[in-house]
Design a protein around this motif. Structure first.
Motif, PDB file in Angstrom:
ATOM      1  N   THR A  31      45.786  68.172  82.904  1.00  0.00           N
ATOM      2  CA  THR A  31      45.759  68.781  81.565  1.00  0.00           C
ATOM      3  C   THR A  31      44.374  68.657  80.953  1.00  0.00           C
ATOM      4  OG1 THR A  31      48.106  68.272  81.231  1.00  0.00           O
ATOM      5  CG2 THR A  31      46.787  68.754  79.271  1.00  0.00           C
ATOM      6  N   LEU A  34      42.102  71.188  82.649  1.00  0.00           N
ATOM      7  CA  LEU A  34      42.314  72.552  82.163  1.00  0.00           C
ATOM      8  C   LEU A  34      41.720  72.737  80.770  1.00  0.00           C
ATOM      9  CD1 LEU A  34      45.991  73.185  83.372  1.00  0.00           C
ATOM     10  CD2 LEU A  34      43.860  73.924  84.451  1.00  0.00           C
ATOM     11  N   ILE A  35      41.868  71.741  79.928  1.00  0.00           N
ATOM     12  CA  ILE A  35      41.296  71.819  78.582  1.00  0.00           C
ATOM     13  C   ILE A  35      39.771  71.864  78.654  1.00  0.00           C
ATOM     14  CG2 ILE A  35      41.010  70.540  76.413  1.00  0.00           C
ATOM     15  CD1 ILE A  35      43.877  69.497  76.795  1.00  0.00           C
ATOM     16  N   SER A  37      37.974  73.026  81.159  1.00  0.00           N
ATOM     17  CA  SER A  37      37.500  73.952  82.195  1.00  0.00           C
ATOM     18  C   SER A  37      36.343  74.822  81.720  1.00  0.00           C
ATOM     19  CB  SER A  37      38.654  74.834  82.689  1.00  0.00           C
ATOM     20  OG  SER A  37      39.164  75.630  81.630  1.00  0.00           O
ATOM     21  N   LYS A  38      36.366  75.260  80.470  1.00  0.00           N
ATOM     22  CA  LYS A  38      35.292  76.132  80.001  1.00  0.00           C
ATOM     23  C   LYS A  38      33.956  75.400  79.917  1.00  0.00           C
ATOM     24  CE  LYS A  38      37.898  79.718  77.617  1.00  0.00           C
ATOM     25  NZ  LYS A  38      38.073  80.507  76.368  1.00  0.00           N
ATOM     26  N   ASP A  41      32.795  75.121  83.542  1.00  0.00           N
ATOM     27  CA  ASP A  41      32.600  76.383  84.265  1.00  0.00           C
ATOM     28  C   ASP A  41      31.222  76.935  83.905  1.00  0.00           C
ATOM     29  OD1 ASP A  41      32.583  78.917  85.309  1.00  0.00           O
ATOM     30  OD2 ASP A  41      34.515  79.511  84.481  1.00  0.00           O
ATOM     31  N   TYR A 132      36.864  77.812  89.042  1.00  0.00           N
ATOM     32  CA  TYR A 132      37.607  77.777  87.776  1.00  0.00           C
ATOM     33  C   TYR A 132      38.319  79.095  87.445  1.00  0.00           C
ATOM     34  CZ  TYR A 132      35.304  73.330  86.892  1.00  0.00           C
ATOM     35  OH  TYR A 132      34.873  72.024  86.979  1.00  0.00           O
ATOM     36  N   ASN A 134      41.196  81.875  87.366  1.00  0.00           N
ATOM     37  CA  ASN A 134      42.650  81.714  87.379  1.00  0.00           C
ATOM     38  C   ASN A 134      43.253  82.030  88.738  1.00  0.00           C
ATOM     39  OD1 ASN A 134      43.284  80.774  84.784  1.00  0.00           O
ATOM     40  ND2 ASN A 134      43.087  82.827  83.919  1.00  0.00           N
ATOM     41  N   LEU A 147      43.968  75.356  89.340  1.00  0.00           N
ATOM     42  CA  LEU A 147      43.281  75.250  88.050  1.00  0.00           C
ATOM     43  C   LEU A 147      43.669  76.389  87.116  1.00  0.00           C
ATOM     44  CD1 LEU A 147      39.750  74.180  89.305  1.00  0.00           C
ATOM     45  CD2 LEU A 147      41.526  72.741  88.309  1.00  0.00           C
ATOM     46  N   ASN A 148      44.664  77.154  87.494  1.00  0.00           N
ATOM     47  CA  ASN A 148      45.225  78.174  86.613  1.00  0.00           C
ATOM     48  C   ASN A 148      45.914  77.486  85.430  1.00  0.00           C
ATOM     49  OD1 ASN A 148      47.421  80.066  85.622  1.00  0.00           O
ATOM     50  ND2 ASN A 148      46.460  81.396  87.136  1.00  0.00           N
ATOM     51  N   LYS A 149      45.882  78.132  84.281  1.00  0.00           N
ATOM     52  CA  LYS A 149      46.498  77.522  83.095  1.00  0.00           C
ATOM     53  C   LYS A 149      48.004  77.306  83.254  1.00  0.00           C
ATOM     54  CE  LYS A 149      46.851  82.056  80.810  1.00  0.00           C
ATOM     55  NZ  LYS A 149      46.445  82.863  79.639  1.00  0.00           N
ATOM     56  N   LYS A 150      48.623  78.053  84.214  1.00  0.00           N
ATOM     57  CA  LYS A 150      50.055  77.888  84.467  1.00  0.00           C
ATOM     58  C   LYS A 150      50.324  76.878  85.578  1.00  0.00           C
ATOM     59  CE  LYS A 150      51.221  82.644  83.094  1.00  0.00           C
ATOM     60  NZ  LYS A 150      51.827  83.914  83.531  1.00  0.00           N
TER      61      LYS A 150
END
Length: 729
Positions: A31, A34-35, A37-38, A41, A132, A134, A147-150
């Motif tokens: 988690t 993912l938070i 990741s930006k 990236d 990174y 999706n 590393l997809n948000k889902k």
């Protein structure tokens, strides 16, 4: 005994608790990843970066593992039988700019055995560059990244251990698919930096039809606090079962079933290996981005690099002595097998030509059928670059077996600019054309081997025309054409145009037309041979304006015509797609019916359903009868939804398509058009139906039904049953 059992239960519970604790910690860590990741990236954190790369592709193993029809597979199989390998390598600069986007500039290209590289191989997305994203791509196939948000709902995560990479503490997380039968999921491991929550290493694995292992290694850049991808590798191993891959611009099946009686010790494996090494990372804008609007740019000097150039990239352990000898042997093998010639044939066949020496035969002119000419037999084509890269001669000669008349066209072209493919053309033509069949100039360069609607057309006019045109690719995403022409029109029916009380059955039209086709989202490649569209993106927008000029070369009428078209497709990972098309036409002035608009009717004017049984078109109204409606203002909408193929057998995978179409139109001064009966479309025409395509040899079936304001009294008159035909090259 009770004590032993108690200790065992306690240990089991402790182990289960530890596993649950590990999973919870892993989910918390993922988690955080993912938070974050930006900020980890480079395409989000940095406005610009670039790096140099060396990449090679090796195909090795049993050539009989290349199964399935197709000459590219056959020739590659022959090559592997004699050499055991296929090899390609390249050097490039990868550039990202937050305004211009991502781009690869290929500085060196080598494909032993070929005088020049087979450029379509650079169109293939073998392996994702950015960890990174999706979706993770392998051989143009999309998979759902861990590393997809889902990902937390699709994967199970577990912390394995802590380790050190680049002197930084990282945690190894193992991920496995939560749904074992989901074909788009991986298993593997991620190494996560404790401080930044960035990925320091990644391993993706997949077993099944293809045995895949994909690696990403990173180095930590202290200036940007980013893990930068220093190398990536992809190993694909195939045994026994079959799976199609895209190699050299054609589908390639790898894997073969063992037959009874085969040598049990015989190799059935085929290996595809990709290795890429990245270096010289820069995060400033001192590097020139190069030509804009391109995803891939192959420099002219890339194909002329000497052997010494490649030695410094391959490294000491790049190949064994035997492998290198085999690679160098490809030159003679490819030449002997005439692979280059056959690749050239396929490339031209895709756009409708078959090359014979310096002349490309245009396959569209060989045989056609319509109600006026019956069988139309002809020959046509154009000279190619083997005769001249500056000049071309094109044309055709055709004969109708029913009207017993020859038709022809002859044209000469001069190329002004090679890179933009700018051609100045002059031509003379004597032929027939369908009533009210407005076409876009730029659509003429979008090839279709089979044009099913032509079979049903009953009403034509005759024309003799001469003119000139300028064709150009203004930008990678824009093709354009300007045309000036003069046509003498005569009728095959009793139709007359009467705008002022003096009816015309013959008339002269001089037109100046400007057309353009814009693909703003498509991706393009520039090679020494020019621009190529490598990924079709949507929307695709077409526009055209035509001015009829009275008095120019004896022209009889003044008028204005404006047309536009928008196409959009949504493609989904589950192989379903939805197509939208909106087309509009407007005209003003004195325009004969021959040059107004129809809504692409495709129902023969017959009484019985089976008498109307024919071949469905691509964008036509299957229940609309020919000459039923004409308009000077017209709007057409079309919606198609394609379901994923039904996998009945390996050779039988039909596709179901649901279709709805609508058209609205109007016509001013209807009384000007004499000796012809027709209706207008101001109430709106509606049609819906379905297609069941690719049942056998590309053929399928369709059913359509007319409803709404123009519904006919008899049920059968509103129904159309037809063949469909979709040929994949």
């Amino acid at each position: 005994m009770k004590l032993v059992i108690g200790i065992f239960i306690l240990l089991s519970c402790t182990g289960m608790f530890a596993q649950q604790q590990s999973s919870r910690e892993a989910e918390i860590l993922i988690t955080k990843v993912l938070i974050s990741s930006k900020k980890n990236d480079p395409t989000h954190k940095l406005n610009f970066y670039k790096y140099d790369a060396y990449e090679n592709l090796k195909v090795s193993g049993d050539p009989e593992a290349l199964t399935g029809p197709g000459y590219k597979k056959t020739e590659l199989r022959k090559t592997l039988k004699k050499t055991g390998v296929f090899f390609a390598e390249k050097t490039s600069q990868h550039i990202y700019d937050d305004i211009e986007g991502y781009k690869e500039i290929i500085t060196g290209a080598n494909m032993p055995g070929f005088k020049k590289p087979v450029y379509p191989i650079y169109n293939i997305d073998f392996q994702s560059e950015n960890i990174y994203d999706n979706t993770y791509i392998i051989f143009d196939q999309e998979f759902i990244s861990p590393l997809n948000k889902k990902a937390p709902s699709l994967y199970d995560f577990k912390i394995d251990k802590d380790t050190i990479i680049n002197n930084r503490l990282v945690s190894k997380i193992i991920f496995t698919p939560r749904y074992k039968k989901e074909a788009q999921l991986f298993y593997g491991s991620l190494y996560i930096d404790h401080e930044t929550n960035g990925v320091a290493k990644a391993v993706f694995k997949k077993a099944g039809d293809l045995n895949i292992i994909a690696y990403h290694d990173f180095i930590y850049d202290t200036n940007t606090s980013l893990w930068l991808n220093s190398s990536r590798k992809l190993y694909v191993r195939k045994e026994k079962t079959r799976k199609e891959l895209e190699i050299l611009g054609a589908r390639l099946e790898v894997g073969i079933e063992k037959k009874v009686g085969d040598d049990q010790n015989a190799s059935e494996e085929l290996y595809l290996i990709i290795e890429a090494i990245n270096s010289n990372f820069k995060t400033n804008k001192e590097t020139n981005y190069g030509r804009k609007g391109l995803k891939i740019e192959v420099q002219d000097s890339a194909i002329t690099q000497k052997e010494q150039y490649w030695d410094k990239y391959r490294g000491d352990d790049a190949f064994s002595t035997t492998e290198l000898a085999e690679f160098m042997d490809l030159d003679s093998i490819v030449a002997a097998s005439k692979i280059t010639r056959k690749l050239e044939t396929l490339d031209k066949f895709k756009v409708g030509y078959f090359p014979v020496s310096f002349f490309d035969i245009d396959l569209k002119y060989l045989v056609k059928f319509n109600d006026y000419e019956a069988f139309r037999i002809g020959i046509g084509g154009q000279t190619n670059e083997k005769l001249s890269e500056k000049f071309r001669i094109n044309g055709y000669l055709a004969y109708g077996t029913k009207d017993a008349v020859f038709k022809h066209k002859i044209g000469i072209g001069y190329r002004i600019n090679k890179e933009k493919n700018t051609w100045l053309n002059i031509y003379k033509q004597d032929d027939i054309n369908e009533f009210a069949a407005e076409s876009f100039l730029t659509d003429a360069r979008v090839y279709s081997l089979f044009e099913p609607r032509l079979i049903n057309i009953p009403t034509f006019y005759l024309y003799k025309q001469y003119g000139m045109s300028l064709q150009q690719r203004l930008f990678p995403s824009v093709i354009s054409e300007v045309s000036l022409s003069r046509k003498r029109i005569t009728q095959t029916t009793n139709y007359q145009f009467n705008p002022t009380g003096d009816p015309f059955s013959e008339y002269i039209l001089s037109e100046l037309s400007l057309g353009a086709r814009w693909s703003p989202v498509s991706e393009f490649m520039r090679t020494p041979q020019g621009y190529q569209e490598i990924t079709k993106g949507y929307p695709i927008l077409s526009g055209q304006i035509t001015q009829g000029i009275k008095g120019l070369a004896g022209s009889d009428f003044n008028y204005l015509k404006v047309s536009g078209k928008a196409e959009y497709t949504i493609k989904r990972p589950n192989k379903t797609s939805t197509d939208f098309m909106l087309e509009g036409h407007y005209s003003a002035g004195k325009i004969p019916l021959t040059h107004l608009y129809h809504a692409y009717p495709n129902a023969p004017n017959k009484d019985e359903i089976l008498q109307r049984f024919s071949v469905a078109g691509r964008r036509s109204f299957e229940t609309m009868y020919f000459n039923e409606f004409f308009s000077d203002k017209l709007l057409i909408g079309q919606l198609k939804h394609r379901f994923a193929p039904f996998k009945i057998f390996s050779f039988l995978q039909p596709e179901l398509v649901l279709i709805s179409k609508a058209a609205w139109g109007d016509l001013d001064n209807e009384q000007r058009h004499e000796n012809i009966n027709f209706n207008t479309l101001e109430k709106g025409y509606l049609e819906s139906g379905f297609e069941l395509n690719k049942l056998i040899f590309g053929f399928g079936l369709s059913a359509s039904y007319r409803y709404g304001a123009y519904h006919l009294p008899d049920f059968a008159d509103n129904l159309a049953l037809k063949f469909t035909f979709y040929l994949e090259l």
